[in-house]
Motif scaffolding. Sequence first.
Motif, PDB file in Angstrom:
ATOM      1  N   ILE A 345      23.046 -86.509 -71.742  1.00 23.52           N
ATOM      2  CA  ILE A 345      24.328 -86.013 -72.270  1.00 23.52           C
ATOM      3  C   ILE A 345      24.151 -85.531 -73.712  1.00 23.52           C
ATOM      4  N   TYR A 346      23.438 -86.333 -74.511  1.00 26.58           N
ATOM      5  CA  TYR A 346      23.185 -85.958 -75.903  1.00 26.58           C
ATOM      6  C   TYR A 346      22.407 -84.647 -75.973  1.00 26.58           C
ATOM      7  N   LYS A 347      21.397 -84.502 -75.088  1.00 25.85           N
ATOM      8  CA  LYS A 347      20.582 -83.291 -75.084  1.00 25.85           C
ATOM      9  C   LYS A 347      21.435 -82.070 -74.741  1.00 25.85           C
ATOM     10  N   ASN A 348      22.306 -82.218 -73.720  1.00 36.23           N
ATOM     11  CA  ASN A 348      23.171 -81.099 -73.337  1.00 36.23           C
ATOM     12  C   ASN A 348      24.140 -80.738 -74.468  1.00 36.23           C
ATOM     13  N   GLU A 349      24.691 -81.770 -75.127  1.00 35.03           N
ATOM     14  CA  GLU A 349      25.601 -81.509 -76.244  1.00 35.03           C
ATOM     15  C   GLU A 349      24.873 -80.798 -77.384  1.00 35.03           C
ATOM     16  N   ARG A 350      23.649 -81.244 -77.639  1.00 32.82           N
ATOM     17  CA  ARG A 350      22.883 -80.613 -78.720  1.00 32.82           C
ATOM     18  C   ARG A 350      22.553 -79.165 -78.372  1.00 32.82           C
ATOM     19  N   GLU A 351      22.187 -78.911 -77.108  1.00 29.00           N
ATOM     20  CA  GLU A 351      21.897 -77.535 -76.688  1.00 29.00           C
ATOM     21  C   GLU A 351      23.146 -76.661 -76.780  1.00 29.00           C
ATOM     22  N   GLN A 352      24.312 -77.232 -76.376  1.00 30.91           N
ATOM     23  CA  GLN A 352      25.549 -76.466 -76.458  1.00 30.91           C
ATOM     24  C   GLN A 352      25.910 -76.186 -77.911  1.00 30.91           C
ATOM     25  N   LEU A 353      25.693 -77.183 -78.781  1.00 31.54           N
ATOM     26  CA  LEU A 353      25.950 -76.979 -80.204  1.00 31.54           C
ATOM     27  C   LEU A 353      25.043 -75.902 -80.775  1.00 31.54           C
ATOM     28  N   LEU A 354      23.781 -75.917 -80.323  1.00 31.60           N
ATOM     29  CA  LEU A 354      22.842 -74.894 -80.779  1.00 31.60           C
ATOM     30  C   LEU A 354      23.283 -73.508 -80.326  1.00 31.60           C
ATOM     31  N   LEU A 355      23.742 -73.401 -79.079  1.00 29.20           N
ATOM     32  CA  LEU A 355      24.232 -72.115 -78.567  1.00 29.20           C
ATOM     33  C   LEU A 355      25.458 -71.653 -79.346  1.00 29.20           C
ATOM     34  N   ASP A 356      26.371 -72.610 -79.634  1.00 29.39           N
ATOM     35  CA  ASP A 356      27.564 -72.253 -80.416  1.00 29.39           C
ATOM     36  C   ASP A 356      27.177 -71.773 -81.814  1.00 29.39           C
ATOM     37  N   ASN A 357      26.222 -72.462 -82.432  1.00 28.01           N
ATOM     38  CA  ASN A 357      25.774 -72.049 -83.771  1.00 28.01           C
ATOM     39  C   ASN A 357      25.118 -70.676 -83.741  1.00 28.01           C
ATOM     40  N   LEU A 358      24.332 -70.429 -82.662  1.00 24.92           N
ATOM     41  CA  LEU A 358      23.716 -69.112 -82.533  1.00 24.92           C
ATOM     42  C   LEU A 358      24.775 -68.026 -82.364  1.00 24.92           C
ATOM     43  N   ALA A 359      25.818 -68.348 -81.579  1.00 23.52           N
ATOM     44  CA  ALA A 359      26.895 -67.373 -81.387  1.00 23.52           C
ATOM     45  C   ALA A 359      27.622 -67.104 -82.716  1.00 23.52           C
ATOM     46  N   LYS A 360      27.886 -68.194 -83.476  1.00 24.76           N
ATOM     47  CA  LYS A 360      28.536 -68.018 -84.776  1.00 24.76           C
ATOM     48  C   LYS A 360      27.655 -67.224 -85.733  1.00 24.76           C
ATOM     49  N   GLU A 361      26.360 -67.531 -85.705  1.00 24.26           N
ATOM     50  CA  GLU A 361      25.433 -66.815 -86.579  1.00 24.26           C
ATOM     51  C   GLU A 361      25.360 -65.336 -86.203  1.00 24.26           C
ATOM     52  N   LYS A 362      25.391 -65.077 -84.875  1.00 25.83           N
ATOM     53  CA  LYS A 362      25.370 -63.680 -84.432  1.00 25.83           C
ATOM     54  C   LYS A 362      26.619 -62.945 -84.891  1.00 25.83           C
ATOM     55  N   ALA A 363      27.788 -63.624 -84.749  1.00 23.55           N
ATOM     56  CA  ALA A 363      29.038 -62.996 -85.184  1.00 23.55           C
ATOM     57  C   ALA A 363      29.038 -62.773 -86.697  1.00 23.55           C
ATOM     58  N   LEU A 364      28.481 -63.764 -87.435  1.00 20.87           N
ATOM     59  CA  LEU A 364      28.404 -63.619 -88.882  1.00 20.87           C
ATOM     60  C   LEU A 364      27.499 -62.458 -89.279  1.00 20.87           C
ATOM     61  N   ASN A 365      26.362 -62.340 -88.594  1.00 19.18           N
ATOM     62  CA  ASN A 365      25.450 -61.233 -88.874  1.00 19.18           C
ATOM     63  C   ASN A 365      26.103 -59.886 -88.592  1.00 19.18           C
ATOM     64  N   GLN A 366      26.838 -59.834 -87.480  1.00 16.64           N
ATOM     65  CA  GLN A 366      27.534 -58.592 -87.159  1.00 16.64           C
ATOM     66  C   GLN A 366      28.577 -58.266 -88.222  1.00 16.64           C
ATOM     67  N   SER A 367      29.259 -59.346 -88.706  1.00 16.63           N
ATOM     68  CA  SER A 367      30.259 -59.117 -89.767  1.00 16.63           C
ATOM     69  C   SER A 367      29.596 -58.635 -91.048  1.00 16.63           C
ATOM     70  N   ILE A 368      28.432 -59.243 -91.359  1.00 16.50           N
ATOM     71  CA  ILE A 368      27.703 -58.816 -92.561  1.00 16.50           C
ATOM     72  C   ILE A 368      27.247 -57.372 -92.427  1.00 16.50           C
ATOM     73  N   LEU A 369      26.731 -57.031 -91.246  1.00 16.39           N
ATOM     74  CA  LEU A 369      26.287 -55.652 -91.020  1.00 16.39           C
ATOM     75  C   LEU A 369      27.443 -54.671 -91.129  1.00 16.39           C
ATOM     76  N   ALA A 370      28.601 -55.094 -90.571  1.00 18.34           N
ATOM     77  CA  ALA A 370      29.772 -54.227 -90.655  1.00 18.34           C
ATOM     78  C   ALA A 370      30.220 -54.056 -92.104  1.00 18.34           C
ATOM     79  N   THR A 371      30.185 -55.161 -92.874  1.00 17.22           N
ATOM     80  CA  THR A 371      30.558 -55.092 -94.291  1.00 17.22           C
ATOM     81  C   THR A 371      29.600 -54.200 -95.071  1.00 17.22           C
ATOM     82  N   GLN A 372      28.295 -54.359 -94.784  1.00  9.37           N
ATOM     83  CA  GLN A 372      27.300 -53.520 -95.459  1.00  9.37           C
ATOM     84  C   GLN A 372      27.498 -52.042 -95.121  1.00  9.37           C
ATOM     85  N   ALA A 373      27.803 -51.794 -93.842  1.00 12.10           N
ATOM     86  CA  ALA A 373      28.027 -50.399 -93.438  1.00 12.10           C
ATOM     87  C   ALA A 373      29.242 -49.816 -94.152  1.00 12.10           C
ATOM     88  N   ALA A 374      30.318 -50.638 -94.232  1.00 12.99           N
ATOM     89  CA  ALA A 374      31.521 -50.163 -94.919  1.00 12.99           C
ATOM     90  C   ALA A 374      31.250 -49.941 -96.400  1.00 12.99           C
TER      91      ALA A 374
END
Length: 512
Positions: A345-374
């Motif tokens: 259970i702990y391993k699955n929670e940690r993997e899900q947390l890692l996936l969520d962090n990756l998704a947040k990081e991806k969204a943040l990177n996209q936001s940064i790229l959009a800001t840089q483009a603007a």
Amino acid sequence: TKALELRHQFVTFPHPDINQGIAKDNIWTRFVLAPSTQHPKMFLSFENPKLNKVNVYIVQQQRVIDSFVIGDHFMFHERLVHHNYFTIPIQLSTQYPTEVLARMEQKGNTLQVPVILYSNKGLLQQIEKSYLYIGITTGVLGIMCLLSIFFFITSGYKSLYIFYAGHIFTILLWIWSTEGLGFQYFWPNSTSLATRMGPGVAVLNSAFFISVMLTFCKPYDNKSIFRRYLQTITIFFFIWAIFPFLSIIDIDNHKLTRTFLTTFFICNFLSVLVSIVYLLQLSRKHKIVLFYFYAVVVTLISSGISVAKNLGWIIIEQSTSSIVSTGILVELLLMTAAISRQFNIYKNEREQLLLDNLAKEKALNQSILATQAAERKRISRELHDDIGAGLTQISLMSESAMQQHHNQQLNQEIAFTARSLVASMGEIVWSMYPENNTLEQLIIYLREQLHKMLEYSSITNYNLQLPDLNDTIVVSNETRRTVLLVTKEIVNNAIKYSKASNLTVNVQLHAN
């Protein structure tokens, strides 16, 4: 002589397990071996690894033909047969019965001495069987210990696996101690430790077991009254386990040992009952806790069977240690299953947390790229609109100036336009520096620009009322650029068209 005098007072005990309860004094036992022509040379084994001191007398035809002194008060290498139990060779008569008288100086421990007569081959088979059983048990416990190390390294519940490893290690020590192999391999030169190990390790094992259970259940409950009681009894057990190992404690003193074991038995029994209620309560919402509930029940059943056997309520061939050891192994398997499930259970929670962090990081990177483009678009637009238009104007005015050599006004306009371009370029560069992203830096820069604009203007008296900022307030590039341009435009218009002699610029901060 005393043995011969007393042997007539004994009657043959019909049951192979001589159980006299807790011995307060020395105990005499007597049994008779029938004549044998097929196997005259036998081995007599007292199947208890914790006999303090035993004097054995072999009697044939009214006289003592041999005598031995055995017990764990003597070094292991002094044994006649190097076996985990106390074994002595005996020569049976082919015509007359052989009587065995044993005087046991057993003070402080419950006395259970199964006595078995072996042939040479039978003794070797028994030793192999005993060692095989201990070897398998040790191997299983070793695998579980390695598993706990794996869990410790890869999981976040560090304390759980420390207690789990301690529980396994104390079980291993207890089994090796009760089977006599600890005295044979681990502490052969310490007779005192051989006597103290059993009770001390038993209490320590209970402390580790409750600690594992409480740590396992911590994510599901952290403040119930049952939990507080179990935490208190665990601390008591850890302290209580120290006493048998203190040199000032006379482990052979009957009263001390009886008080120690009775106190432990009562506290352990109460802790088991509280654990059952506690786990049943938690299992209503968290089914995974049922693993531990079953483990406690198995421990209770195995202990109950061993106690009933010792009291003579039931008669079974298995030894007490084998019954308790089997219960412990089943209990450990259930505990390991629960811990493995929780780890999954702990391993699955940690993997899900890692996936969520990756998704947040991806969204943040996209936001940064959009800001840089603007930002790039904004800088490009300003360069095109301000700098590009200004350079075009300078180019046109320069061509006109070449044709009109003495046009002073045109030369001034060229100079003014060039200075404006330099100022615009400075503003663009200033806004791009990361260090200038605070409101404080904006106000400082604004003060400098306004001074330059007003210093040589027709406005002789000007006042800049700017706030003092204690906190760092971050302002975006777009906002800084907008505030700067709007303020400069207002002041520039005032200089050009107001015909005023006084000018006040007031900057206020509202709602942070």
